[in-house]
Design a protein around this motif. Structure first.
Motif, mmCIF file in Angstrom:
data_model
loop_
_atom_site.group_PDB
_atom_site.id
_atom_site.type_symbol
_atom_site.label_atom_id
_atom_site.label_comp_id
_atom_site.label_asym_id
_atom_site.label_seq_id
_atom_site.Cartn_x
_atom_site.Cartn_y
_atom_site.Cartn_z
ATOM 1 N N ASN A 156 -49.000 -19.142 -24.160
ATOM 2 C CA ASN A 156 -48.292 -20.254 -25.725
ATOM 3 C C ASN A 156 -47.566 -19.029 -25.869
ATOM 4 O OD1 ASN A 156 -49.279 -22.003 -26.648
ATOM 5 N ND2 ASN A 156 -51.364 -20.219 -26.470
ATOM 6 N N TRP A 157 -47.657 -17.086 -25.651
ATOM 7 C CA TRP A 157 -46.263 -16.578 -25.562
ATOM 8 C C TRP A 157 -45.237 -16.626 -24.634
ATOM 9 C CZ3 TRP A 157 -45.994 -14.674 -30.205
ATOM 10 C CH2 TRP A 157 -45.142 -13.443 -30.590
ATOM 11 N N SER A 158 -45.436 -17.017 -23.355
ATOM 12 C CA SER A 158 -44.207 -16.578 -22.333
ATOM 13 C C SER A 158 -43.708 -18.350 -22.525
ATOM 14 C CB SER A 158 -44.515 -17.359 -21.284
ATOM 15 O OG SER A 158 -44.056 -17.025 -19.689
ATOM 16 N N ASN A 159 -44.467 -19.467 -23.089
ATOM 17 C CA ASN A 159 -43.252 -20.372 -23.485
ATOM 18 C C ASN A 159 -42.450 -20.355 -24.626
ATOM 19 O OD1 ASN A 159 -44.141 -22.936 -21.549
ATOM 20 N ND2 ASN A 159 -46.570 -21.404 -21.821
ATOM 21 N N ILE A 160 -43.016 -20.075 -25.332
ATOM 22 C CA ILE A 160 -42.538 -19.749 -26.906
ATOM 23 C C ILE A 160 -41.293 -19.285 -27.229
ATOM 24 C CG2 ILE A 160 -42.846 -19.989 -29.602
ATOM 25 C CD1 ILE A 160 -45.417 -21.237 -28.265
ATOM 26 N N VAL A 161 -41.442 -17.314 -27.259
ATOM 27 C CA VAL A 161 -40.694 -16.450 -27.170
ATOM 28 C C VAL A 161 -39.999 -15.996 -25.636
ATOM 29 C CG1 VAL A 161 -41.427 -16.619 -29.267
ATOM 30 C CG2 VAL A 161 -42.502 -14.806 -27.647
ATOM 31 N N GLY A 162 -41.047 -15.396 -24.725
ATOM 32 C CA GLY A 162 -41.015 -14.885 -23.352
ATOM 33 C C GLY A 162 -41.760 -14.020 -23.654
ATOM 34 N N ILE A 163 -42.514 -14.242 -22.071
ATOM 35 C CA ILE A 163 -44.158 -13.161 -22.203
ATOM 36 C C ILE A 163 -43.435 -11.482 -22.705
ATOM 37 C CG2 ILE A 163 -44.022 -12.377 -19.647
ATOM 38 C CD1 ILE A 163 -46.525 -13.197 -21.231
ATOM 39 N N ASN A 164 -42.926 -11.658 -22.175
ATOM 40 C CA ASN A 164 -42.737 -9.778 -22.701
ATOM 41 C C ASN A 164 -41.767 -9.598 -24.072
ATOM 42 O OD1 ASN A 164 -42.779 -8.695 -19.960
ATOM 43 N ND2 ASN A 164 -41.262 -9.704 -18.987
ATOM 44 N N TRP A 165 -41.697 -10.128 -24.757
ATOM 45 C CA TRP A 165 -41.239 -10.581 -26.351
ATOM 46 C C TRP A 165 -42.468 -8.983 -27.070
ATOM 47 C CZ3 TRP A 165 -41.526 -12.570 -30.799
ATOM 48 C CH2 TRP A 165 -41.048 -11.533 -32.417
ATOM 49 N N SER A 166 -41.458 -8.147 -27.723
ATOM 50 C CA SER A 166 -43.140 -7.237 -28.079
ATOM 51 C C SER A 166 -42.184 -7.460 -29.732
ATOM 52 C CB SER A 166 -42.634 -6.136 -27.396
ATOM 53 O OG SER A 166 -41.422 -5.116 -27.428
ATOM 54 N N GLY A 167 -41.647 -8.275 -30.099
ATOM 55 C CA GLY A 167 -40.953 -7.764 -31.572
ATOM 56 C C GLY A 167 -42.326 -8.100 -32.825
ATOM 57 N N VAL A 168 -43.781 -8.266 -32.404
ATOM 58 C CA VAL A 168 -43.812 -8.658 -33.582
ATOM 59 C C VAL A 168 -45.422 -7.702 -33.114
ATOM 60 C CG1 VAL A 168 -43.396 -10.104 -34.783
ATOM 61 C CG2 VAL A 168 -45.193 -10.462 -33.390
ATOM 62 N N ALA A 204 -67.300 -12.554 -23.946
ATOM 63 C CA ALA A 204 -67.226 -12.241 -25.474
ATOM 64 C C ALA A 204 -66.758 -10.571 -24.654
ATOM 65 C CB ALA A 204 -68.615 -12.468 -26.161
ATOM 66 N N ASN A 205 -66.132 -10.597 -24.672
ATOM 67 C CA ASN A 205 -65.497 -8.986 -24.229
ATOM 68 C C ASN A 205 -63.508 -9.627 -23.986
ATOM 69 O OD1 ASN A 205 -64.997 -9.916 -21.206
ATOM 70 N ND2 ASN A 205 -67.079 -9.629 -21.561
ATOM 71 N N PHE A 206 -62.873 -7.952 -24.189
ATOM 72 C CA PHE A 206 -61.796 -8.163 -23.514
ATOM 73 C C PHE A 206 -61.568 -8.092 -21.875
ATOM 74 C CE2 PHE A 206 -60.796 -6.200 -27.867
ATOM 75 C CZ PHE A 206 -60.426 -7.359 -28.505
ATOM 76 N N ASN A 207 -62.055 -8.377 -21.085
ATOM 77 C CA ASN A 207 -61.987 -7.436 -20.081
ATOM 78 C C ASN A 207 -61.024 -8.547 -18.714
ATOM 79 O OD1 ASN A 207 -64.046 -5.892 -20.131
ATOM 80 N ND2 ASN A 207 -65.946 -7.641 -19.342
ATOM 81 N N ASN A 208 -60.408 -9.993 -19.105
ATOM 82 C CA ASN A 208 -59.591 -10.301 -18.840
ATOM 83 C C ASN A 208 -58.644 -10.260 -19.297
ATOM 84 O OD1 ASN A 208 -61.498 -11.584 -16.236
ATOM 85 N ND2 ASN A 208 -61.902 -12.837 -17.646
ATOM 86 N N PHE A 209 -58.508 -9.355 -20.390
ATOM 87 C CA PHE A 209 -56.777 -9.338 -20.663
ATOM 88 C C PHE A 209 -56.636 -9.093 -20.354
ATOM 89 C CE2 PHE A 209 -53.995 -7.619 -23.522
ATOM 90 C CZ PHE A 209 -53.602 -8.330 -24.540
ATOM 91 N N VAL A 210 -55.115 -9.457 -19.433
ATOM 92 C CA VAL A 210 -53.675 -9.565 -19.411
ATOM 93 C C VAL A 210 -52.330 -8.534 -19.945
ATOM 94 C CG1 VAL A 210 -51.216 -9.698 -17.912
ATOM 95 C CG2 VAL A 210 -53.948 -10.825 -17.476
ATOM 96 N N PRO A 211 -51.833 -7.588 -20.854
ATOM 97 C CA PRO A 211 -51.010 -6.809 -21.653
ATOM 98 C C PRO A 211 -49.853 -7.846 -21.200
ATOM 99 C CG PRO A 211 -52.323 -5.394 -20.602
ATOM 100 C CD PRO A 211 -52.456 -6.442 -19.812
ATOM 101 N N PHE A 212 -49.382 -8.322 -22.897
ATOM 102 C CA PHE A 212 -48.283 -8.830 -22.753
ATOM 103 C C PHE A 212 -47.710 -8.744 -24.448
ATOM 104 C CE2 PHE A 212 -50.736 -11.650 -24.771
ATOM 105 C CZ PHE A 212 -50.871 -12.678 -25.966
#
Length: 219
Positions: free
Chosen positions: A155-167, A181-189
């Motif tokens: 969603n972030w990539s399509n709406i504002v760009g994957i690297n936009w860090s404004g919030v 039920a974990n954060f194991n597969n989270f990829v920072p964005f």
């Protein structure tokens, strides 16, 4: 307890190990919330701002009912806003004003207002979308409202760009239905190094005759 833990609903697990939670738009009575509490649930997140620009009065009533159950031992109560982007929709700031005022006017107390950023009628101009989110956050801050962001990598990539860090200074409610039920597969964005919540499964039948719910996890 870490204050961010006040954003979730415990479901049959020890708070010392992990906290599971739900969000739902299904109607729940005060007795229903009391039943949920007795079955291990701890928190409710209710929809208030709708994607058509309207106010979900059922969600507000749920929040009031949940607050009544807080006295009986339920945890804290939050709200979320699914912004409207169709023609004729109010501005980003006005949608926040409408949502917060509806809660206040109804006497519905809430903790965090989560801003739902997912692919649904957003425009193609990322700079415009970024400003829309910044305007929502700014209005929350001006009204003294605690704010968080609900989204995921796609969603972030399509709406504002994957690297936009404004919030990225605000907590992330990460939506990824991988059933874990974990954060194991989270990829920072988006400037987030890790989420605060993982919404890991959707449309699960809730306890106490509650309709479909989404499952969330917090360590």
């Amino acid at each position: 307890m870490n204050p961010i833990a006040l954003v979730f609903l415990a479901l049959g697990v020890s708070l010392s190990s992990a906290t599971l939670g739900i969000d739902t738009i299904a109607g729940i009575s005060t007795s229903g919330f009391q039943c949920l509490k007795s079955n291990g649930y701890w928190f409710y997140i209710g929809r208030v701002g709708q994607s058509n620009g309207g106010i979900d009065n059922g969600g507000i009533q749920n929040i009031k009912n949940a607050n009544a159950a807080v006295i009986a031992g339920l945890g804290a109560v939050d709200a979320y806003l699914f912004p409207c982007h169709s023609s004729g929709c109010a501005s980003a700031k006005q949608q926040v004003i409408n949502t917060v005022n509806a809660l206040h006017n109804a006497g519905a107390k809430f903790g965090t207002l989560w801003l739902d950023v997912e692919i649904y009628n957003w425009g193609s101009n990322m700079a415009t979308n970024q400003q829309f989110i910044l305007d929502m956050v700014a209005q929350c801050k001006s009204m003294g409202v605690t704010v968080g962001i609900y989204t995921n990598n796609n969603n972030w990539s399509n709406i504002v760009g994957i690297n936009w860090s404004g919030v990225s200074a605000y907590p992330l409610w990460w939506a990824n239905y991988n059933g874990q039920a974990n954060f194991n597969n989270f990829v920072p964005f988006g400037g987030w190094g890790k989420p605060s919540i993982h919404q890991y499964q959707g449309d699960v039948k809730g306890a106490c005759s509650v309709g479909n719910v989404d499952m969330n996890w917090y360590p």
